[in-house]
Design an enzyme around this catalytic site. Structure first.
Site, PDB file in Angstrom:
ATOM      1  N   CYS A  77     -25.036   1.258   3.076  1.00 45.17           N
ATOM      2  CA  CYS A  77     -24.144   2.411   3.269  1.00 45.17           C
ATOM      3  C   CYS A  77     -24.889   3.588   3.898  1.00 45.17           C
ATOM      4  O   CYS A  77     -25.880   4.076   3.336  1.00 45.17           O
ATOM      5  CB  CYS A  77     -23.543   2.835   1.937  1.00 45.17           C
ATOM      6  SG  CYS A  77     -22.447   4.262   2.071  1.00 45.17           S
ATOM      7  N   CYS A  90     -17.888   8.671   1.609  1.00 44.52           N
ATOM      8  CA  CYS A  90     -17.552   7.440   2.334  1.00 44.52           C
ATOM      9  C   CYS A  90     -17.065   7.775   3.746  1.00 44.52           C
ATOM     10  O   CYS A  90     -16.159   8.599   3.927  1.00 44.52           O
ATOM     11  CB  CYS A  90     -16.476   6.680   1.569  1.00 44.52           C
ATOM     12  SG  CYS A  90     -15.848   5.232   2.434  1.00 44.52           S
ATOM     13  N   CYS A  96     -20.903 -11.695  -7.271  1.00 42.95           N
ATOM     14  CA  CYS A  96     -21.865 -10.836  -6.576  1.00 42.95           C
ATOM     15  C   CYS A  96     -23.302 -11.058  -7.054  1.00 42.95           C
ATOM     16  O   CYS A  96     -24.250 -10.885  -6.283  1.00 42.95           O
ATOM     17  CB  CYS A  96     -21.495  -9.359  -6.777  1.00 42.95           C
ATOM     18  SG  CYS A  96     -20.066  -8.812  -5.817  1.00 42.95           S
ATOM     19  N   CYS A 120     -26.995  -9.338  -5.872  1.00 45.38           N
ATOM     20  CA  CYS A 120     -26.968  -8.854  -4.488  1.00 45.38           C
ATOM     21  C   CYS A 120     -26.602  -7.366  -4.424  1.00 45.38           C
ATOM     22  O   CYS A 120     -25.716  -6.894  -5.140  1.00 45.38           O
ATOM     23  CB  CYS A 120     -25.956  -9.666  -3.690  1.00 45.38           C
ATOM     24  SG  CYS A 120     -25.791  -9.161  -1.967  1.00 45.38           S
ATOM     25  N   ASP A 158       0.819  -1.207   0.000  1.00 41.94           N
ATOM     26  CA  ASP A 158       0.000   0.000   0.000  1.00 41.94           C
ATOM     27  C   ASP A 158       0.861   1.269   0.000  1.00 41.94           C
ATOM     28  O   ASP A 158       0.478   2.286   0.558  1.00 41.94           O
ATOM     29  CB  ASP A 158      -0.932  -0.012   1.225  1.00 41.94           C
ATOM     30  CG  ASP A 158      -2.093   0.947   1.059  1.00 41.94           C
ATOM     31  OD1 ASP A 158      -2.424   1.290  -0.079  1.00 41.94           O
ATOM     32  OD2 ASP A 158      -2.659   1.364   2.088  1.00 41.94           O
ATOM     33  N   CYS A 171     -21.796  -8.101   3.533  1.00 42.58           N
ATOM     34  CA  CYS A 171     -21.600  -9.019   2.413  1.00 42.58           C
ATOM     35  C   CYS A 171     -21.985 -10.449   2.799  1.00 42.58           C
ATOM     36  O   CYS A 171     -21.442 -10.998   3.778  1.00 42.58           O
ATOM     37  CB  CYS A 171     -20.142  -8.988   1.960  1.00 42.58           C
ATOM     38  SG  CYS A 171     -19.800 -10.110   0.582  1.00 42.58           S
TER      39      CYS A 171
END
Length: 395
Positions: free
Chosen positions: A216, A232, A206, A209, A152, A266
């Site tokens: 959120c 976010c 996914c 879904c 990162d 999830c």
């Protein structure tokens, strides 16, 4: 990009590409990584163009917010071989940080702080970098192949690399989803100068879904697979340096560092496993601490309390800004107001401004009385005092 120590003097071993790949995988797992995969460093022209177009669209729409670096070095960001022309193979490694329980449970305890699961233990950059360097050292010492280590810290799109290496797929919440570990993987990469057999890329599972999108709190997903970082909560509480948009503050709730809602929602997490890495075990100071206690931190105690964690990197003032917003959302004036009063006298204008907003939420009458006589040297804090009360803004 991490550098390895000086080279050893013993001669390198010879190994076929397949044997070398197997040896690297075995060593990575022995070092404690939970998954390791291999992908080509060279992209097909169509794949490279698609990546560039997606990144350009993201930046052109301003979705990166204050993270201007996402618009820099785009050619290198989308293509490992452009980042390092000597690269032939991407070795993608992953560490599981799955929580023992649903991290959203603390959201109902409004006088306590919600800290993202990834930040509750030791800073994963330190853990990952130490092990990746050890893996790189093993490869160099044993086989003498050139390599570069990334955690990162360079313009490398690690989630795409992880998908190509078979770890999972980039879900609708834009994070990696694994059929074995759910949404809870830390990623790191090692670029190798030798071409090794690649693993099969993972496909998107996914389907129809929308769980991550619909949960959120700030509606930060304008469409599946697209994130507007400016909305976010993880970006707002960690990356954003100034005051948070007034319209978004109530949606923060008691989240003071990051947000796990889309990850935890999830359905693939039913296969997730609790992290086995002891370094990622939640520290008591980050596992639902009381907001009122956090409001007492000065710079020295903040640094001491969060030493070795990801939280430390945002600094005390940004952290206390987040705490003040959470106090304003707590709905518990009896316990929260004394803490807010303390923050109203803070040396940081950023913290004072957030505390003013908290006061307006917890005690509107007191806020109305005090703002008539307040003397404040900072223009941004004066703006907070002059802003309409929540009920006035709703009219």
């Amino acid at each position: 990009m991490a550098r390895l120590p000086p080279t050893p003097t013993r001669p390198p071993q010879r190994a076929s590409p397949r044997a070398l790949r197997d040896a690297i995988r075995d060593k990575a797992l022995a070092l404690g990584f939970d998954a390791v995969g291999f992908a080509p460093a060279r992209l097909a022209p169509d794949a490279r163009r698609q990546r560039l177009e997606r990144l350009a669209a993201f930046v052109d729409q301003g979705f990166q917010g204050d993270m201007g670096w996402l618009g820099d070095r785009t050619e290198e960001r989308v293509d490992p071989e452009t980042l390092w022309p000597g690269a032939r193979t991407v070795v993608s490694v992953a560490l599981n940080y799955g929580p023992a329980n649903d991290p959203r449970a603390v959201l109902a305890e409004r006088d306590r702080a919600a800290v993202s699961v990834y930040a509750q233990g030791r800073d994963y950059h330190d853990v990952m970098k130490t092990r990746l360097k050890a893996l790189g050292r093993f490869i160099w010492d044993t086989y003498r192949h050139d390599l570069k280590v990334f955690v990162d810290t360079a313009p490398l799109m690690e989630k795409l690399a992880a998908q190509q290496a078979g770890h999972g797929w980039q879900g609708k919440h834009t994070n990696l989803v694994s059929r074995q570990f759910g949404s809870w993987l830390f990623l790191g990469e090692l670029l190798l100068s030798v071409e090794l057999p690649a693993d099969e890329p993972e496909e998107d599972h996914c389907g129809q879904c929308r769980a991550c999108l619909d949960v959120c709190p700030t509606k930060a997903f304008p469409a599946p697979y697209r994130l507007d970082a400016r909305r976010c909560i993880s970006y707002l509480t960690i990356e954003h340096e100034g005051a948070i948009d007034r319209a978004l503050r109530p949606a923060l709730g008691n989240r003071i560092y990051g947000c796990d809602d889309c990850l935890a929602a999830c359905p693939w997490n039913k296969f997730a496993q609790e992290a086995r890495e002891a370094a990622f075990a939640p520290r008591a100071v980050l596992d639902g601490p009381h907001l009122a206690d956090l409001a007492t931190l000065d710079d020295e105690t903040f640094r001491t309390r969060f030493s070795g964690t990801a939280v430390k990197r945002i600094g005390r003032n940004r952290f206390l800004r987040n705490v003040a917003y959470a106090l304003g959302n707590s709905g518990t004036p009896a316990t929260s107001l004394p803490a807010v009063e303390r923050l109203l006298k803070d040396a940081s204008p950023l913290v004072r401004g957030a505390a003013v907003w908290a006061l307006s939420r917890l005690a509107p009458a007191a806020f109305e009385r005090r703002r008539r006589a307040v003397t404040e040297p900072d223009a941004a804090v004066r703006d907070e005092w002059s802003s309409p009360l929540p009920e006035e803004r709703a009219q």
